[in-house]
Design an enzyme around this catalytic site. Structure first.
Site, PDB file in Angstrom:
ATOM      1  N   GLU A  20      26.265  69.940   6.555  1.00 33.83           N
ATOM      2  CA  GLU A  20      25.458  71.158   6.608  1.00 33.83           C
ATOM      3  C   GLU A  20      26.238  72.326   7.207  1.00 33.83           C
ATOM      4  O   GLU A  20      26.057  73.480   6.802  1.00 33.83           O
ATOM      5  CB  GLU A  20      24.170  70.888   7.395  1.00 33.83           C
ATOM      6  CG  GLU A  20      23.234  69.939   6.645  1.00 33.83           C
ATOM      7  CD  GLU A  20      21.926  69.720   7.355  1.00 33.83           C
ATOM      8  OE1 GLU A  20      20.904  70.262   6.900  1.00 33.83           O
ATOM      9  OE2 GLU A  20      21.924  69.003   8.378  1.00 33.83           O
ATOM     10  N   GLU A  62      20.681  61.053   6.080  1.00 33.94           N
ATOM     11  CA  GLU A  62      19.467  61.173   6.899  1.00 33.94           C
ATOM     12  C   GLU A  62      18.264  60.451   6.303  1.00 33.94           C
ATOM     13  O   GLU A  62      17.515  59.778   7.028  1.00 33.94           O
ATOM     14  CB  GLU A  62      19.126  62.658   7.117  1.00 33.94           C
ATOM     15  CG  GLU A  62      20.084  63.392   8.033  1.00 33.94           C
ATOM     16  CD  GLU A  62      21.252  64.016   7.297  1.00 33.94           C
ATOM     17  OE1 GLU A  62      21.921  64.879   7.887  1.00 33.94           O
ATOM     18  OE2 GLU A  62      21.501  63.629   6.128  1.00 33.94           O
TER      19      GLU A  62
END
Length: 266
Positions: A116, A136
């Site tokens: 990210e 995740e």
């Protein structure tokens, strides 16, 4: 900026390029709250320096960034969890909204929140040894700092759905083919290539670069907007699941082979 307690450092090279270097190789450059604040502070300082025309974000060791340091956030729930997600989200936004072009120099693991961070940059220069993943969902959580939105913009919703829902590893060659990696270079040459690109960018008109960035992303993610609120609540809900702790422990132990210390990262 000098290194203290493993915080990122800033060095100006070639006159007009600032290099922010993550310096926690013992935990594969996992980010904690102090690192988030240091990155945001570095970007703010660089923006005020008219002599700097471009930025490189790089990292020591064999990984770019393995995500958030679970030694800090692994057990957070409630308001503490939401506060961390808000900080993480704001840090990535600070990078994405930098008025100067930002180049990520990527080697080794670029995982979870580390990916990210790379997505928040304008360019991603990767060595052939780079490995990308967003694990995740597999762990019972969600990418929490803009990855859901930024990845799909780069590679398309279909590819992003595959990578995010499966959490699978993506090698550098596939990442380049799909549009995640801007420039692919031989392993070990990522930093020099990123610096060269930044030098080229820094020679261009600062105003033109800034306006082009704004035009390319006219609706940036807001720190306290709908997406940010969703991420805060989703992160807390995921961490409250009984299976989350066990899943992250397994991941830290042998989930993607990236562990090299007792700290857990994702």
């Amino acid at each position: 900026m000098s290194s203290r307690n493993g915080l990122p450092t800033v060095e100006v090279i070639d006159g007009r390029v600032a290099v922010i270097t993550l310096r926690r190789p013992e935990v594969l450059n996992a980010l904690d709250s102090a690192c988030h604040r240091a990155i945001a502070e570095a970007i703010a300082t660089i923006e005020r320096d008219d002599s700097v025309g471009a930025v490189v974000i790089a990292a020591e060791g064999r990984a770019f960034c393995s995500g958030s340091d679970l030694a800090e956030i692994g057990q957070l729930t409630g308001q503490a969890e939401q506060d961390y997600v808000a900080l993480d989200f704001a840090t990535k936004n600070r990078v994405a909204e930098c008025t100067k072009p930002v180049v990520a120099a990527i080697q080794g693991y670029c995982v979870g929140g580390g990916l990210e961070l790379a997505l928040a940059c304008d360019f991603r220069v990767a060595g052939a040894d780079a490995v990308f993943s967003m694990p995740e969902v597999t762990l019972g959580s969600l990418p929490g700092s803009g990855g859901l939105q930024r990845l799909s913009r780069l590679v398309g919703v279909g590819v992003a759905t595959d990578w995010i829902l499966t959490g699978r590893r993506v090698d550098a060659a596939e990442a380049e083919r799909k549009g995640l990696v801007t420039r692919l270079v031989p392993a070990g040459e990522h930093l020099n290539a990123a610096r060269q690109l930044a030098v080229e960018l820094a020679a261009k008109s600062p105003l033109s670069l800034r306006l082009a960035k704004v035009a390319l992303n006219p609706e940036p993610l807001a720190d306290r907007g709908l997406v940010a609120a969703f991420q805060m609540l989703a992160g807390d809900a995921g961490h409250r699941q009984p299976a989350y702790a066990a899943a992250t422990q397994r991941f830290a132990r042998d989930g993607d082979g990236s562990r090299n210390s007792e700290r857990r990262t994702t």
